[in-house]
Motif scaffolding. Structure first.
Motif, short mmCIF file in Angstrom:
data_model
loop_
_atom_site.label_atom_id
_atom_site.label_comp_id
_atom_site.label_asym_id
_atom_site.label_seq_id
_atom_site.Cartn_x
_atom_site.Cartn_y
_atom_site.Cartn_z
N TYR A 83 0.81 -1.22 0.00
CA TYR A 83 0.00 0.00 0.00
C TYR A 83 0.85 1.27 0.00
CZ TYR A 83 -3.80 3.21 1.09
OH TYR A 83 -4.70 4.24 1.04
N ASP A 84 1.67 1.44 1.02
CA ASP A 84 2.47 2.68 1.11
C ASP A 84 3.51 2.74 0.00
OD1 ASP A 84 1.07 3.56 3.34
OD2 ASP A 84 2.49 2.64 4.76
N ALA A 85 4.11 1.61 -0.34
CA ALA A 85 5.13 1.60 -1.39
C ALA A 85 4.54 2.00 -2.73
CB ALA A 85 5.77 0.22 -1.49
N THR A 86 3.31 1.59 -2.99
CA THR A 86 2.67 1.94 -4.26
C THR A 86 2.29 3.41 -4.29
OG1 THR A 86 1.90 -0.32 -4.60
CG2 THR A 86 0.71 1.42 -5.77
N LEU A 87 1.81 3.94 -3.18
CA LEU A 87 1.56 5.39 -3.13
C LEU A 87 2.85 6.16 -3.44
CD1 LEU A 87 -0.72 5.74 0.02
CD2 LEU A 87 -1.42 5.70 -2.38
N HIS A 88 3.96 5.68 -2.89
CA HIS A 88 5.24 6.34 -3.17
C HIS A 88 5.65 6.10 -4.62
CE1 HIS A 88 8.98 8.29 -2.33
NE2 HIS A 88 9.70 7.20 -2.59
N GLY A 89 5.34 4.92 -5.16
CA GLY A 89 5.63 4.65 -6.57
C GLY A 89 4.92 5.63 -7.47
N PHE A 90 3.67 5.96 -7.15
CA PHE A 90 2.96 6.99 -7.92
C PHE A 90 3.72 8.30 -7.85
CE2 PHE A 90 0.48 10.82 -7.20
CZ PHE A 90 -0.06 11.02 -8.47
N ALA A 91 4.14 8.69 -6.66
CA ALA A 91 4.83 9.97 -6.50
C ALA A 91 6.12 10.00 -7.31
CB ALA A 91 5.13 10.23 -5.02
N LYS A 92 6.84 8.87 -7.35
CA LYS A 92 8.07 8.82 -8.14
C LYS A 92 7.76 8.98 -9.63
CE LYS A 92 9.65 4.92 -6.27
NZ LYS A 92 10.57 3.79 -5.95
N SER A 93 6.76 8.27 -10.11
CA SER A 93 6.42 8.35 -11.53
C SER A 93 5.92 9.74 -11.90
CB SER A 93 5.37 7.30 -11.89
OG SER A 93 5.92 6.00 -11.89
N LEU A 107 -0.91 -1.72 -12.55
CA LEU A 107 0.08 -2.62 -11.96
C LEU A 107 0.72 -3.42 -13.08
CD1 LEU A 107 -1.81 -3.99 -8.81
CD2 LEU A 107 -0.37 -1.93 -9.01
N HIS A 108 2.06 -3.43 -13.14
CA HIS A 108 2.78 -3.97 -14.28
C HIS A 108 2.70 -5.49 -14.39
CE1 HIS A 108 6.37 -2.75 -17.03
NE2 HIS A 108 5.72 -3.76 -17.55
N GLN A 109 2.62 -6.17 -13.24
CA GLN A 109 2.57 -7.64 -13.21
C GLN A 109 1.71 -8.07 -12.02
OE1 GLN A 109 3.88 -9.68 -15.44
NE2 GLN A 109 5.26 -8.31 -16.55
N PRO A 110 1.17 -9.27 -12.04
CA PRO A 110 0.33 -9.70 -10.92
C PRO A 110 1.10 -10.13 -9.67
CG PRO A 110 0.41 -11.40 -12.60
CD PRO A 110 1.09 -10.20 -13.19
N LEU A 111 2.38 -10.45 -9.77
CA LEU A 111 3.20 -10.93 -8.64
C LEU A 111 2.43 -12.00 -7.85
CD1 LEU A 111 5.99 -10.58 -7.37
CD2 LEU A 111 5.02 -8.89 -5.81
N THR A 112 2.15 -13.10 -8.51
CA THR A 112 1.34 -14.15 -7.90
C THR A 112 2.03 -14.79 -6.71
OG1 THR A 112 2.19 -15.70 -9.57
CG2 THR A 112 0.06 -14.66 -10.01
N SER A 113 3.35 -14.72 -6.64
CA SER A 113 4.07 -15.31 -5.50
C SER A 113 3.87 -14.51 -4.22
CB SER A 113 5.57 -15.41 -5.82
OG SER A 113 6.10 -14.13 -6.08
N ARG A 114 3.47 -13.27 -4.33
CA ARG A 114 3.13 -12.42 -3.18
C ARG A 114 1.86 -11.65 -3.52
NH1 ARG A 114 6.35 -10.66 0.82
NH2 ARG A 114 4.32 -9.99 1.61
N PHE A 115 0.76 -12.38 -3.66
CA PHE A 115 -0.45 -11.73 -4.11
C PHE A 115 -1.01 -10.79 -3.05
CE2 PHE A 115 -4.79 -11.55 -5.98
CZ PHE A 115 -4.40 -11.15 -7.25
N ALA A 121 -1.24 -3.18 -3.30
CA ALA A 121 -0.87 -2.21 -4.33
C ALA A 121 -2.12 -1.72 -5.06
CB ALA A 121 0.11 -2.85 -5.31
N TYR A 122 -3.02 -2.64 -5.38
CA TYR A 122 -4.22 -2.22 -6.09
C TYR A 122 -5.11 -1.35 -5.21
CZ TYR A 122 -8.01 -2.26 -9.44
OH TYR A 122 -8.97 -1.85 -10.34
N ARG A 123 -5.16 -1.64 -3.92
CA ARG A 123 -5.94 -0.79 -3.02
C ARG A 123 -5.35 0.62 -2.95
NH1 ARG A 123 -7.02 -5.77 1.15
NH2 ARG A 123 -8.91 -6.52 0.11
N ALA A 124 -4.03 0.70 -3.09
CA ALA A 124 -3.41 2.03 -3.17
C ALA A 124 -3.85 2.75 -4.44
CB ALA A 124 -1.89 1.91 -3.11
#
Length: 293
Positions: A83-93, A107-115, A121-124
């Motif tokens: 959640y927080d990392a994705t919010l920061h990812g938006f700020a970086k982009s 989201l670039h990939q589903p990352l099924t190993s850590r869904f 990330a999607y909630r962010a």
């Protein structure tokens, strides 16, 4: 040019043909983007993992167009899931692109190993949408089972799923699921460029069916493929750094494929993926730090 406009499931309008910049070197990106916008494109697709968001922003500013005239799409990489990392990812982009609001963030990939991180990330993204920092949200490379799980665990239906899709790999089951939920199918490698460099034994550009259809219309196989996407209601993201090829890829609104020609392209499906299997994308083998803005 209404044919080039697709209305997403939340009412936001997206130009059907966009310029992709995957694997475009940063030093070539600014000129490619400026050329595309000069030639009539109004949609640019990039990603944090491409390492050229800053240059995309430079190209948009070089074009002289108002910010509101250009649809900007980018992607959060798996290293910034949570959640927080994705919010920061938006700020970086957004910082690299030099904008306050993104038109489409996925989201670039589903990352099924850590869904669990994927869901966070999607909630962010949902929060960014609610806050007005993005106009639409979506995903990329989500296969049917994974997309169904996402829909069950989140609130906002993705506006877009960007997937490998060209005449040799059409993902018809996934497209049907998109139609069921009013999710736009957006094609990466829409003219099968990946079939040229992925080591397969068939190249879409050499396909006799596509060559024959193109000859009837005075068009190239690439233009036939892009026209096929448009007429079947998809968004397509062709990539090139050459101004002549960028222009060619946009010159697809002055002809029409017949029902028989569409069916002939549909019949080329081999159901063979050329890109990586989405489940193979893990933090261990694809994780990388995305630089700050």
């Amino acid at each position: 040019m209404t044919e080039n406009i697709i209305t997403l499931n939340n009412g936001v309008q997206l130009p059907a043909i966009g310029l992709g910049v995957f694997q475009t070197p940063p030093e070539e990106t600014t000129t490619a983007v400026a050329d595309a916008l000069d030639l009539g494109y109004r949609h640019i697709d990039t990603a944090a993992a491409y390492g050229n968001e800053r240059e995309v922003g430079d190209g948009i500013r070089r074009s002289g167009l108002d910010r509101a005239e250009v649809f900007i799409e980018t992607k959060i990489w798996i290293s910034d899931y949570g959640y927080d990392a994705t919010l920061h990812g938006f700020a970086k982009s957004a910082g690299k692109l030099g904008v306050d609001q993104l038109d489409l963030l996925i989201l670039h990939q589903p990352l099924t190993s850590r869904f669990d991180l994927t869901i966070e990330a999607y909630r962010a993204l949902e929060q960014l949408l609610a806050d007005g920092k993005v106009r639409a949200i979506g995903v990329s490379n989500f296969m049917p089972e994974v997309l169904t799980r996402l829909l069950a665990e989140t609130t906002v239906v993705p506006a877009v799923n960007q997937i490998e899709l060209h005449p040799y790999f059409q993902q018809k089951q996934l497209q049907a699921l998109h139609d069921e939920h009013n999710i736009l199918t957006q094609a990466w490698s829409p003219i099968g460029g990946i079939t040229s460099y992925a080591g397969g034994d068939k190249r879409s550009f050499d396909d006799p069916t596509l060559i024959d259809i193109g000859a009837r219309h005075g068009k190239t196989p690439a233009q036939v493929m892009l026209r096929w996407h448009i007429q079947e209601g998809r968004s397509a993201i062709p990539k090139s750094t050459k101004r002549t090829r960028i222009a060619e890829n946009f010159n697809v609104f002055d002809f029409q494929l017949s029902p028989d020609e569409l069916a002939a392209v549909d019949a080329l499906d081999t159901d063979v993926r050329s890109g990586p299997e989405p489940d193979s994308i893990t933090l261990d083998n694809y994780g990388m730090a995305i630089p700050e803005a």
